[in-house]
Design an enzyme around this catalytic site. Structure first.
Site, PDB file in Angstrom:
ATOM      1  N   LYS A 210      20.723  76.794  56.374  1.00  0.00           N
ATOM      2  CA  LYS A 210      22.137  76.478  56.613  1.00  0.00           C
ATOM      3  C   LYS A 210      22.390  76.361  58.117  1.00  0.00           C
ATOM      4  CE  LYS A 210      26.798  78.180  55.439  1.00  0.00           C
ATOM      5  NZ  LYS A 210      27.571  79.200  54.726  1.00  0.00           N
TER       6      LYS A 210
ATOM      7  N   SER B 257      31.212  77.705  51.460  1.00  0.00           N
ATOM      8  CA  SER B 257      30.855  76.847  52.580  1.00  0.00           C
ATOM      9  C   SER B 257      29.399  76.407  52.561  1.00  0.00           C
ATOM     10  CB  SER B 257      31.126  77.597  53.886  1.00  0.00           C
ATOM     11  OG  SER B 257      30.270  78.722  54.001  1.00  0.00           O
TER      12      SER B 257
ATOM     13  N   SER C 200      30.955  82.227  49.617  1.00  0.00           N
ATOM     14  CA  SER C 200      30.328  80.982  50.062  1.00  0.00           C
ATOM     15  C   SER C 200      28.869  80.786  49.655  1.00  0.00           C
ATOM     16  CB  SER C 200      30.429  80.857  51.590  1.00  0.00           C
ATOM     17  OG  SER C 200      31.742  80.575  51.959  1.00  0.00           O
TER      18      SER C 200
END
Length: 493
Positions: free
Chosen positions: A78, A156, A180
């Site tokens: 990420k 997210s 998330s």
């Protein structure tokens, strides 16, 4: 062998040990899949040279017989994790051009274990969002498709979820501040684990809300989550909130035997207007655990209704403080200044250009609730509510409950653009089942257990006792085995 990208971590590990394939082969197949998947916009900074080099080193290590479980496994990282010499933007324009001179603790540990980095993954800007629509890179797209719409992969960690579900990588790192990891996992039919706060180091992870953020694995199944979590865990003296606790063998805990385990069903999670298919999924999951020998117990978490308001005071307050460092002085974007502009204008213009609307909204909310006249009315009150929410969980666990079963999300994945123009509170309601876990610092895992009427994946969430991820993973493993969810998105990209 079958398509190498479809392997789980456990399958790839075993195949590489047997000599049936190599990290170089699996990595090359993943790199090709990433090139063919531009429509998903999951990978935003590709690192094929690093991946090829790491894969060759992993193969040598496997051949020498000195290889941990994660050795040779191609991962997506990420964009919130700092990776040395590789853009680490947190999906924000304000960090354009930022290439850290250091490596986050999580990626250091994964690379030390021999894992391979394929590249950096899309996400909501500074991890603020539930649909991956606030990214400077554009929307990440869910590989699941049931009509002509592009669906959200959740947020997210949307790029992470999309990449794992589409078999672009064998697993990915995610972060979870209010859901998330778990919400995108549910939207894409994968497994997502948020560990106990302090179990995984936050050092080198771009901060959103420091008392809530926690990194975790996003994988194809529960066994993979156990394997990857083990490599990510451990005490880190660079993170003052990192727990100095022994890391158990999470994979060894996966017996599937949950006879006598007490599973709590919280009445407060039966929300008004809950879709019938989510309610049925929850009932079915409860029945599965009961059939596996668990004891089902109705419980009460009375302060649940205050969780979202408390979260959306605490998280923006911490964000407003953390994001004050992005000012155009030290790193990242700096606005062009006019003659006569001073430092105040530089701050104002840089932050106005660099931050997207959602980040600006949360920074303003956070600054407001921390301001002199409102600190006690909002921030301190939210902190007291947080303590009550934690106490609710403490009481339930003290009463003999081993894990709590809830839905992960109030719906299946929705279409991109369908909620962005609405009241932002509608988007925030996506976190209704997940934020309590962050506020209480507990471990939680999302497991895919069914589909909705149109064929989109739905997940259930299990919440565990603090530091007992091994036990939580075993309950999740039992649920996974019984549910037998094997559906995959049909390739259209």
């Amino acid at each position: 062998m079958t398509d190498l990208t479809k392997l789980t971590i456990a399958q790839a590990r075993d195949a590489m040990r047997k000599g049936d394939t190599s990290s170089a082969e699996i990595t090359a197949t993943c790199l090709t899949a990433i090139e063919d998947a531009g429509a998903l916009n999951a990978f935003v900074h590709k690192t094929p040279e690093i991946a090829t080099e790491q894969a060759a080193a992993a193969d040598a290590r496997i051949k020498a017989g000195d290889a941990p479980a994660m050795c040779g496994i191609p991962l997506g990282i990420k964009d919130l994790f700092c990776t040395k010499g590789v853009p680490s933007q947190a999906a924000s324009r304000i960090l354009e051009g930022f290439k850290p001179e250091y490596e986050s603790t999580v990626t250091t540990q994964l690379f030390d274990a021999g894992a391979v980095m394929l590249g950096k993954l899309n996400m909501d800007e500074f991890a603020m969002g539930s649909s991956n629509e606030t990214s400077v890179y554009g929307d990440a797209v869910n590989p699941w498709k049931v009509d002509d719409r592009n669906l959200t992969p959740g947020g997210s960690s949307g790029g992470s979820a999309s990449a794992v579900a589409a078999d672009l990588c064998l697993a990915a790192t995610g972060t979870d501040t209010g859901g998330s990891i778990r919400q995108p996992a549910a939207f894409t039919g994968i497994t997502g684990l948020k560990p106990t706060y302090g179990r995984v180091s936050r050092w080198g992870v771009v901060a959103f809300a420091s008392s809530l953020d926690q990194a975790g694995p996003m994988t194809k199944d529960v066994r993979d989550a156990a394997i990857m979590l083990q490599a990510m865990c451990g005490h880190d003296p660079k993170d003052s909130t990192s727990a100095d606790l022994a890391v158990p063998d999470f994979e060894a805990a996966l017996t599937g035997d949950i006879k006598g385990k007490v599973i709590g069903i919280p009445k407060e999670y039966r929300m008004d207007g809950m879709p019938a298919e989510i309610a049925k999924l929850w009932e079915d999951g409860t029945a599965m655990l009961k059939d596996a020998g668990a004891v089902i117990k109705d419980i009460s978490l009375p302060h649940t209704k205050y969780a979202l308001p408390a979260y959306y005071v605490i998280a923006p307050a911490e964000a407003s403080s953390n994001l004050a460092r992005y000012d155009g002085v030290r790193f990242g974007h700096r606005a062009k200044l006019d003659a006569g502009d001073g430092i105040t204008e530089m701050y104002e213009k840089t932050r106005a250009e660099g931050f997207g609307h959602e980040v600006q909204r949360r920074v303003m909310v956070g600054t407001y609730v921390l301001s002199a006249g409102f600190y006690d009315a909002y921030y301190n009150r939210a902190r007291r509510v947080r303590a009550l929410i934690k106490r609710d969980f403490d009481n339930v666990f003290a009463d003999g409950v081993d894990a709590i079963l809830t839905p992960t999300t109030p719906s299946a994945a929705f279409g991109l653009g369908e909620m962005t123009d609405a009241d932002p509170i509608q988007m925030y309601l996506n976190d209704v089942f997940t934020v309590t876990v962050n506020l209480a610092g507990l471990p939680g895992i999302a497991v895919p257990t069914g589909t909705d009427a149109s064929g989109l994946p739905l997940g259930l969430q299990l919440i565990g006792r603090p530091w007992e991820e091994a036990d939580l993973l075993n309950v999740a493993y039992s649920l996974e085995q019984t549910a037998g969810f094997v559906a995959k998105p049909t390739k259209w990209w």
